[in-house]
Scaffold this active site. Structure first.
Site, PDB file in Angstrom:
ATOM      1  N   LYS A  75       0.838  -1.203   0.000  1.00 39.64           N
ATOM      2  CA  LYS A  75       0.000   0.000   0.000  1.00 39.64           C
ATOM      3  C   LYS A  75       0.871   1.249   0.000  1.00 39.64           C
ATOM      4  O   LYS A  75       1.878   1.316   0.724  1.00 39.64           O
ATOM      5  CB  LYS A  75      -0.900  -0.028   1.238  1.00 39.64           C
ATOM      6  CG  LYS A  75      -1.913   1.103   1.352  1.00 39.64           C
ATOM      7  CD  LYS A  75      -2.741   0.908   2.616  1.00 39.64           C
ATOM      8  CE  LYS A  75      -3.777   1.991   2.830  1.00 39.64           C
ATOM      9  NZ  LYS A  75      -4.552   1.782   4.078  1.00 39.64           N
ATOM     10  N   SER A 155      -9.265   1.690   3.534  1.00 41.90           N
ATOM     11  CA  SER A 155      -8.487   2.444   2.579  1.00 41.90           C
ATOM     12  C   SER A 155      -7.459   1.610   1.813  1.00 41.90           C
ATOM     13  O   SER A 155      -6.829   2.106   0.879  1.00 41.90           O
ATOM     14  CB  SER A 155      -7.754   3.578   3.317  1.00 41.90           C
ATOM     15  OG  SER A 155      -6.847   3.071   4.287  1.00 41.90           O
ATOM     16  N   SER A 179      -9.569  -0.636   7.614  1.00 38.91           N
ATOM     17  CA  SER A 179      -8.936  -0.437   6.317  1.00 38.91           C
ATOM     18  C   SER A 179      -8.218  -1.648   5.753  1.00 38.91           C
ATOM     19  O   SER A 179      -7.817  -1.638   4.598  1.00 38.91           O
ATOM     20  CB  SER A 179      -7.974   0.749   6.376  1.00 38.91           C
ATOM     21  OG  SER A 179      -8.681   1.953   6.424  1.00 38.91           O
TER      22      SER A 179
END
Length: 505
Positions: A75, A155, A179
């Site tokens: 990420k 996210s 997330s």
């Protein structure tokens, strides 16, 4: 992106040498990215010369670690030495620190190949009130590979979508509250949020010192456990990890197909009753648990949980300002912002791209906080921690004399909506409790509603990560609920659905 992938693949094809396992794995991942990333938009950047790196790894005479040659996507709020770390924001597009986050260094030491960075909800979904999960100013919108017009959640959107679409078998996400587990559930993969303090947060763009952690997102529980073996450990630069070396165990060794036999499990009934098709899938999952020998005991969430969420938000606002200011102060000179206030001003100056879909109300609220010595902040942290932990998960487990809590993770994927942003129809599962308390939370695929995946959550108490993984593994082996993503355009266009929506003549 497309040109870079093609160049890397052509360079590989031109080599006369035999292809080793790392190079073969990377080439296969690049080919899959080339084939589907244009639709899914999960991968934001690829590591330069990654095929050459994999080829060199194969040629070196070295001990081959447990992750040898495994391509892993990270990420893009986690630093890797070859690429900028942007959190999806134009403000950080030149944030080239040249360093690995300790968790990334640990993955490399175990033999993983860091393939590149995944798109995400900008600033890890902590910027505005009507944000759209999976959208960033730098990367655009990530799409759910099970239905491309639906949310990938966030996210860690790109990490979840990339694994679901078969680009890689493993990616790393981060979670403050949902997330990792939300995008894992909604994309139909495994997601594990470890106990806070088990994995270093150094060189990760922060939200909350109390709740942030990185975690694996994978196609199966065993791969998540292998990644945890590599990632877990103490880091002198992160005080939260002081106990990690003592607490970390061999997470793979504890995986057994019969792990559910005799296990007492608390069933969070207050997380059901809001959508009948979800309840049906959940009951099927509970039947699998019973068939494997688990003892199920129904529990209800304590009343008055609204105060928990209100207190948590105050905590996150205060900790975000403090943490982000410290992080930005350490970034290279090319980064144009050094404080949250400057990031707010940057967004205003670049409003056409950054603020065209939603605003930065959360940023502004965080900037107004008074610091980590503020009595209101300290009271909020004590309140949220108590309500989520001792008076929440711990109390529910004690009432059921159980070792883990299970519930549906979240609703099926909702539509991507540029007008009202994320408006999930889901109801409260265990995500907020585990996030605030800092307890381990695993989601495993449990079925589908009209082709949209659902996850089954396993939540334990602090440091009980190995047991949570083991019980989730037992369920996974019995249920075999994972399905490949079809990359269909929509649920509504499905042959079983479209005729029912057509006008009646």
């Amino acid at each position: 992106m497309r040109a870079l992938v093609l160049a890397l693949l052509l360079a590989s094809a031109a080599q006369a040498q035999p292809v080793g396992p790392a190079e073969a794995n990377v080439a296969a991942a690049l080919a899959r990215i080339e084939a589907v990333n244009g639709e899914v938009n999960a991968v934001l950047a690829l590591t330069p010369d990654i095929l050459a790196e994999a080829r060199a790894m194969d040629r070196r005479r070295m001990a081959r670690g447990p992750l040898y040659g495994l391509p892993v996507l990270v990420k893009d709020n986690i630093e890797t030495r070859e690429l900028p770390t942007t959190a999806g924001s134009l403000a950080l597009k030149d944030n080239r620190t040249g360093r690995d986050a300790p968790l990334v260094a640990r993955l490399r030491a175990a033999g993983a190949v860091i393939l590149g960075k995944t798109n995400l909800s900008e600033w890890a979904n902590f910027r505005g009130d009507t944000s759209i999960s999976g959208w960033s100013g730098l990367g655009g919108q990530v799409r759910n590979p099970h239905a491309l017009d639906r949310t990938p959640c966030g996210s860690s959107s790109g990490s979840g979508a990339a694994v679901a679409a078969g680009m890689v078998t493993a990616a790393i996400g981060t979670e403050t509250d949902g997330s990792v587990v939300c995008p894992a559930s909604i994309n139909g993969i495994v997601g594990f949020k470890p106990s806070v303090g088990l994995v270093s947060r150094t060189h990760v763009v922060p939200i909350s010192a109390s709740q942030d952690t990185a975690g694996p997102m994978t196609r199966d529980v065993r791969t998540a456990a292998i990644l945890m073996n590599a990632m877990a450990g103490s880091d002198q630069a992160d005080p939260a990890t002081v106990e990690a070396d003592a607490r970390a165990v061999d997470y793979v060794a504890g995986l057994r197909a019969d792990a559910l036999k005799g296990a007492r499990i608390a069933v969070l009934r207050s997380a059901t009753g809001w959508l009948a098709p979800v309840d049906l899938v959940f009951e099927e999952a509970l039947a699998v648990l019973r068939a494997q020998g688990a003892v199920l005991v129904d529990v209800e969430a304590p009343e008055g949980r609204a105060a928990m969420g209100e207190a948590e938000y105050k905590v996150l606002l205060s900790e975000f300002k403090a943490g982000l200011n410290a992080y930005l102060a350490s970034t290279p000179a090319a980064v144009p912002v050094r404080t949250l206030a400057e990031a707010i001003a940057f967004n205003e100056a670049n409003a056409a791209r950054e603020l065209g879909l939603f605003g930065q109300e959360t940023f502004i609220a965080a900037e107004a906080t008074k610091g980590l010595d503020d009595p209101e902040y300290l009271e909020a942290r004590a309140t949220s921690l108590w309500l989520a932990g001792a008076d929440g998960i711990d109390a529910m487990l004690k009432a059921a004399d159980a070792v883990v809590l299970v519930a549906p993770t979240v609703s099926p994927a909702w539509m991507i909506d540029a007008v009202i942003g994320d408006q999930s129809p889901g109801r409260g599962g265990p995500t907020g409790y585990a996030a605030i308390a800092g307890y381990p939370h695993l989601t495993v695929p449990m079925g589908r509603v009209k082709g949209l995946p659902l996850g089954l959550s396993f939540v334990g108490t602090k440091w009980d990560d190995a047991r949570v993984l083991a019980l989730g593994y037992g369920y996974e082996q019995a249920s075999k609920a994972f399905v490949d993503a079809p990359l269909r355009a929509s649920v509504e266009g499905d042959p079983a659905v479209a005729p029912l929506l057509a006008p009646v003549r």
